[in-house]
Structures are given as structure tokens and as C-alpha cells.
Scaffold this active site. Structure first.
Site, PDB file in Angstrom:
ATOM      1  N   HIS A 217       0.798  -1.036  -0.688  1.00 22.25           N
ATOM      2  CA  HIS A 217      -0.188   0.100  -0.129  1.00 22.25           C
ATOM      3  C   HIS A 217       1.062   1.086  -0.036  1.00 22.25           C
ATOM      4  CE1 HIS A 217       1.417  -0.787   3.945  1.00 22.25           C
ATOM      5  NE2 HIS A 217       1.021   0.580   4.799  1.00 22.25           N
TER       6      HIS A 217
ATOM      7  N   ASP B  85       0.689   5.020   1.582  1.00 24.32           N
ATOM      8  CA  ASP B  85       0.348   5.066   2.901  1.00 24.32           C
ATOM      9  C   ASP B  85      -1.028   6.305   2.884  1.00 24.32           C
ATOM     10  OD1 ASP B  85       1.653   3.575   5.217  1.00 24.32           O
ATOM     11  OD2 ASP B  85       3.074   5.331   4.984  1.00 24.32           O
TER      12      ASP B  85
ATOM     13  N   HIS C 133       4.631  -0.606   0.307  1.00 18.95           N
ATOM     14  CA  HIS C 133       5.988  -1.574   0.949  1.00 18.95           C
ATOM     15  C   HIS C 133       4.869  -1.551   1.695  1.00 18.95           C
ATOM     16  CE1 HIS C 133       3.819   2.373   3.658  1.00 18.95           C
ATOM     17  NE2 HIS C 133       4.172   1.071   4.364  1.00 18.95           N
TER      18      HIS C 133
ATOM     19  N   ARG D 248       6.851   5.810  14.063  1.00 21.46           N
ATOM     20  CA  ARG D 248       6.893   6.282  13.191  1.00 21.46           C
ATOM     21  C   ARG D 248       6.244   7.960  13.226  1.00 21.46           C
ATOM     22  NH1 ARG D 248       2.455   3.805   8.460  1.00 21.46           N
ATOM     23  NH2 ARG D 248       1.646   5.717   8.484  1.00 21.46           N
TER      24      ARG D 248
HETATM   25  C1  SIN Z   1       3.321   0.151   7.608  1.00 16.10           C
HETATM   26  O1  SIN Z   1       3.857   1.546   7.335  1.00 16.10           O
HETATM   27  O2  SIN Z   1       2.348  -0.342   7.110  1.00 16.10           O
HETATM   28  C2  SIN Z   1       4.069  -0.631   8.319  1.00 16.10           C
HETATM   29  C3  SIN Z   1       5.587  -0.779   8.305  1.00 16.10           C
HETATM   30  C4  SIN Z   1       6.664  -2.124   8.462  1.00 16.10           C
HETATM   31  O3  SIN Z   1       6.022  -1.980  10.276  1.00 16.10           O
HETATM   32  O4  SIN Z   1       7.524  -2.352   8.228  1.00 16.10           O
END
Ligand code: SIN
Length: 270
Positions: A104, A106, A243, A258
Site C-alpha cells: 500500500h 500510506d 510497502h 513512525r
Molecule cells: C506500515 O507503515 O505500513 C508498516 C511498515 C512496517 O511496519 O514495516
């Protein structure tokens, strides 16, 4: 590629580079920032290792790329912290799901989706696992036939946040092919998590087309896979890559923080 201040080592032919010769616990020089901008545009996702950063360090680094933004969803998988700009991504033996297990971009459900996202993991599973995969949507677009590229021009798709985050999350319409505002290159902009349907076509055609595009975007030919170590950072550009997180480490712990950078405007048709 060797820059004046940093060193970028490609992770794969199409996407990703590990950046070395940099200390992210201190403010960066103008040249370092310029070179990081260049590498971000070129490689789409940057990886850093052995960086024991604080919230302030992470916010400072992300802020070199634009103002920080807030998550548009009511995700209960990731958690808030005492800093409104920083979310906690923590998984352990009590976790029943993790965030982002499908490819996806984000929060593509937002009218103005985040430009980029930076994840710092300070704790990782002892025997590996918990890798993140990244896929280049430039390479996916470039590999389409000229006829398919022409067919996709002008189509739009609906990105529905309720599919992932539940009621009260934005639903937006974006072009199927967008143009990256910095590189000018074209990108396929549909993804498994958020794209509910392609507009402007009869339903059966739209469903088949979306199915084809998603399978095409997810092909391993244009991916790289980042193996986390403790105190690593991945910083990705949501305008040109997708990702997915791999949850193969339960009941072990993977934990970090994050931040996301506000988009500079809605995605523009390619
Ligand atoms: C995400 O941002 O979708 C998760 C990425 C991760 O935890 O590696």
C-alpha cells in the site's frame, strides 16, 4: 552513488538505497540535506543503520522534507505517543494483527496523502523477521505496454479509508496514473488496501483492471526487502513506492516509532 557528504549503496536495481557516512542524532548541514533530497528522489526509499535517535532527532530529520502531518485514520493497531506527531508501532506476543501487511501507499484514502513516512525500529526480533518490502511504482508503470499506458490515461480510482481504518476515515478519488511532483516520472497509483474500485468503467471491466494492476504492482521484480536491525530507519516516498510489512516473527517483539510528512497537495494526473 558517492555524494560529497553521504554514501548511497543501492539495495536493488529499481528501488532503495542504504545511506552511510551520516549521524542522524545531530543537525545536518545544508549539503547533507540537499544530498538526502537527491537520494530520496532517486531511490524512493532510504535506509539508515545504527542511528540511536530520539523523538526530536526523528522529527528534525523528517522536517527537512516538509511539515509533519497526522495519521488520518483511527488506527488502533499503531498507538499515539505523548508527541502528537509520533506514533508507536509495537508488536509482541499479545498482538493479533500488525499494520500494513498488504502492499500500500500510506493513507492514499486522504485527499492529500502523506508525502513520506519514516519508521525507526529500536527493537527487532532476535532471529530476524519483520522485514519490510518496498515496490517501485515507477518501474511498475514503465513495464506496462504502450497500449495499456494509453488506456489508463484519464482514469480515476476511489481510495476508501474505511476498508482499513473503519468508519469516519476519508474516501478520496485520485488519478490511476499520477506524476511525481519532483521527478516528473509517471507512477501507478492504486493499491490493495485502499483502492476499492476504478471509476469511469463498467463494473466488471473495472474490477478486472484493478485486479490486473494490483497483481502487476505487487510483482517482485520491482521490489527490495529491508532487513531490520535494532536502531535502523526506513524513510519512504509514498508518491512513488508501495510497502508491506511481513509478520513472521510472532511472538517476538518488533518496536519503534513512525512519523509522516504532509503531502504538498493531492496527487496530480500523469
Ligand atoms: C506500515 O507503515 O505500513 C508498516 C511498515 C512496517 O511496519 O514495516
Amino acid at each position: 552513488m558517492t555524494y560529497q557528504t553521504i554514501c548511497a549503496t543501492p539495495a536493488s536495481p529499481h528501488i532503495g538505497a542504504e545511506i552511510t557516512r551520516i549521524d542522524l542524532t545531530a543537525p545536518l548541514s545544508n549539503t547533507q540535506v540537499e544530498e538526502l533530497h537527491h537520494a530520496f528522489a532517486r531511490y524512493q526509499v532510504l535506509f539508515f543503520r545504527d542511528q540511536k535517535i530520539s523523538f526530536d532527532d526523528q522529527i528534525r530529520l523528517a522536517s527537512y522534507f516538509g511539515p509533519l502531518g497526522r495519521h488520518v485514520g483511527k488506527s488502533t493497531i499503531s498507538k499515539t505517543t505523548d508527541n502528537p506527531m509520533v506514533r508507536k508501532f509495537h508488536y509482541d506476543e499479545t498482538s493479533t494483527q500488525i499494520s500494513g501487511e498488504n502492499f500500500h501507499s500510506d493513507q492514499s484514502c486522504a485527499e492529500n496523502p502523506p508525502l513520506g513516512t519514516m519508521l525507526y525500529n529500536h527493537t527487532v526480533p532476535p532471529d530476524g523477521g519483520g522485514d519490510t518490502m518496498f515496490a517501485s511504482m515507477y518501474a511498475a508503470y514503465d513495464a506496462l505496454s504502450d497500449r495499456m499506458k494509453t488506456y489508463l490515461e484519464g482514469l480515476t480510482a476511489t481510495h476508501d479509508g474505511t476498508r482499513v481504518f473503519g468508519p469516519g476515515t476519508p474516501v478520496s478519488v485520485h488519478p490511476v496514473i499520477i506524476r511525481h511532483p519532483v521527478t516528473g516520472r509517471k507512477v501507478i497509483y492504486v493499491n490493495t488496501d485502499f483502492t476499492s474500485h476504478i471509476n469511469d468503467l463498467p463494473r466488471r471491466e473495472a474490477d478486472s483492471l484493478l485486479h490486473f494492476l494490483i497483481a502487476h504492482c505487487d510483482r517482485s521484480e520491482w521490489t527490495c526487502r529491508f532487513r531490520w536491525h535494532a536502531h535502523s530507519i526506513a524513510f519512504w516516498d509514498n508518491r512513488c513506492c508501495q510497502h508491506k510489512a511481513i509478520w513472521d516473527y510472532w511472538p517476538n517483539v518488533r518496536s519503534g516509532f513512525r512519523v509522516q510528512i504532509d503531502g504538498s497537495g493531492p496527487p496530480v494526473a500523469g
